[in-house]
Design a protein around this motif. Structure first.
Motif, PDB file in Angstrom:
ATOM      1  N   ASP A  95      55.755   7.888 -76.014  1.00  0.00           N
ATOM      2  CA  ASP A  95      56.406   6.837 -75.546  1.00  0.00           C
ATOM      3  C   ASP A  95      56.328   7.026 -73.906  1.00  0.00           C
ATOM      4  O   ASP A  95      57.348   7.771 -73.554  1.00  0.00           O
ATOM      5  CB  ASP A  95      57.640   6.358 -75.978  1.00  0.00           C
ATOM      6  N   PRO A  96      55.518   6.502 -73.164  1.00  0.00           N
ATOM      7  CA  PRO A  96      55.512   6.740 -71.702  1.00  0.00           C
ATOM      8  C   PRO A  96      56.740   6.183 -71.248  1.00  0.00           C
ATOM      9  O   PRO A  96      57.273   6.606 -69.992  1.00  0.00           O
ATOM     10  CB  PRO A  96      54.211   5.794 -71.263  1.00  0.00           C
ATOM     11  N   THR A  97      57.644   5.298 -71.589  1.00  0.00           N
ATOM     12  CA  THR A  97      58.888   4.965 -71.237  1.00  0.00           C
ATOM     13  C   THR A  97      59.940   5.839 -71.331  1.00  0.00           C
ATOM     14  O   THR A  97      60.921   5.556 -70.801  1.00  0.00           O
ATOM     15  CB  THR A  97      59.056   3.443 -71.767  1.00  0.00           C
ATOM     16  N   LYS A  98      59.547   6.967 -72.361  1.00  0.00           N
ATOM     17  CA  LYS A  98      60.883   7.722 -72.736  1.00  0.00           C
ATOM     18  C   LYS A  98      60.529   9.250 -72.021  1.00  0.00           C
ATOM     19  O   LYS A  98      61.349  10.018 -72.060  1.00  0.00           O
ATOM     20  CB  LYS A  98      60.896   7.939 -74.171  1.00  0.00           C
ATOM     21  N   LEU A  99      59.199   9.493 -71.881  1.00  0.00           N
ATOM     22  CA  LEU A  99      58.706  10.849 -71.758  1.00  0.00           C
ATOM     23  C   LEU A  99      59.608  11.435 -70.442  1.00  0.00           C
ATOM     24  O   LEU A  99      60.083  12.431 -70.723  1.00  0.00           O
ATOM     25  CB  LEU A  99      57.166  10.964 -71.572  1.00  0.00           C
ATOM     26  N   ASP A 100      59.575  10.866 -69.249  1.00  0.00           N
ATOM     27  CA  ASP A 100      59.995  11.243 -68.230  1.00  0.00           C
ATOM     28  C   ASP A 100      61.767  11.589 -68.474  1.00  0.00           C
ATOM     29  O   ASP A 100      62.207  12.740 -68.091  1.00  0.00           O
ATOM     30  CB  ASP A 100      60.051  10.546 -67.052  1.00  0.00           C
ATOM     31  N   GLU A 101      62.401  10.768 -69.102  1.00  0.00           N
ATOM     32  CA  GLU A 101      63.844  11.050 -69.210  1.00  0.00           C
ATOM     33  C   GLU A 101      63.966  12.133 -70.315  1.00  0.00           C
ATOM     34  O   GLU A 101      64.738  12.888 -69.989  1.00  0.00           O
ATOM     35  CB  GLU A 101      64.499   9.748 -69.992  1.00  0.00           C
ATOM     36  N   ALA A 102      63.046  12.243 -71.414  1.00  0.00           N
ATOM     37  CA  ALA A 102      63.188  13.434 -72.310  1.00  0.00           C
ATOM     38  C   ALA A 102      62.924  14.741 -71.639  1.00  0.00           C
ATOM     39  O   ALA A 102      63.676  15.598 -71.933  1.00  0.00           O
ATOM     40  CB  ALA A 102      62.218  12.978 -73.371  1.00  0.00           C
TER      41      ALA A 102
END
Length: 114
Positions: A95-102
């Protein structure tokens, strides 16, 4: 640098790390790896931070047996001196919207909230 043996989701994580010039080791065998009882092969180790990252696909890591095996591995890694063992889940990586945060959480030894 990403390794050709990486799964699709591992490759996403490796490319994220490469893009940011973050030092890592890929597919590191410890204490005999998969071949020895009590051994472990860790997907990604951040040696400068002593953080072990396990890239978890839901298919292979959601059953009771898999959870027990993963918990045993977590305990082994912590006993070996790793400051954190972080599970990055396929659903967050894809999920590109979650990758950076993860990934940012992983760099400080934390996981995405479930």
């Amino acid at each position: 640098m990403a390794v050709s043996t990486a799964t699709d989701i591992e490759l996403v994580v490796l490319q994220w790390l490469d893009k940011r010039n973050i030092n890592y080791l890929f597919q590191t065998s410890l204490m005999g790896g998969f071949y020895e009882l009590g051994g472990a092969t860790v997907d990604i180790i951040l040696p400068d931070l002593m953080i072990a990252i396990r890239v978890q696909g839901e298919y292979w890591h959601l059953g009771v047996e898999a959870r027990g095996r993963d918990q045993t591995q977590r305990e082994l890694l912590l006993q070996l001196g790793y400051t954190a063992v972080v599970d990055l889940w396929e659903s967050d990586i894809e999920d590109p919207t979650k990758l950076d945060e993860a990934m940012r959480l992983a760099l400080i030894g934390q996981e995405m909230p479930k």
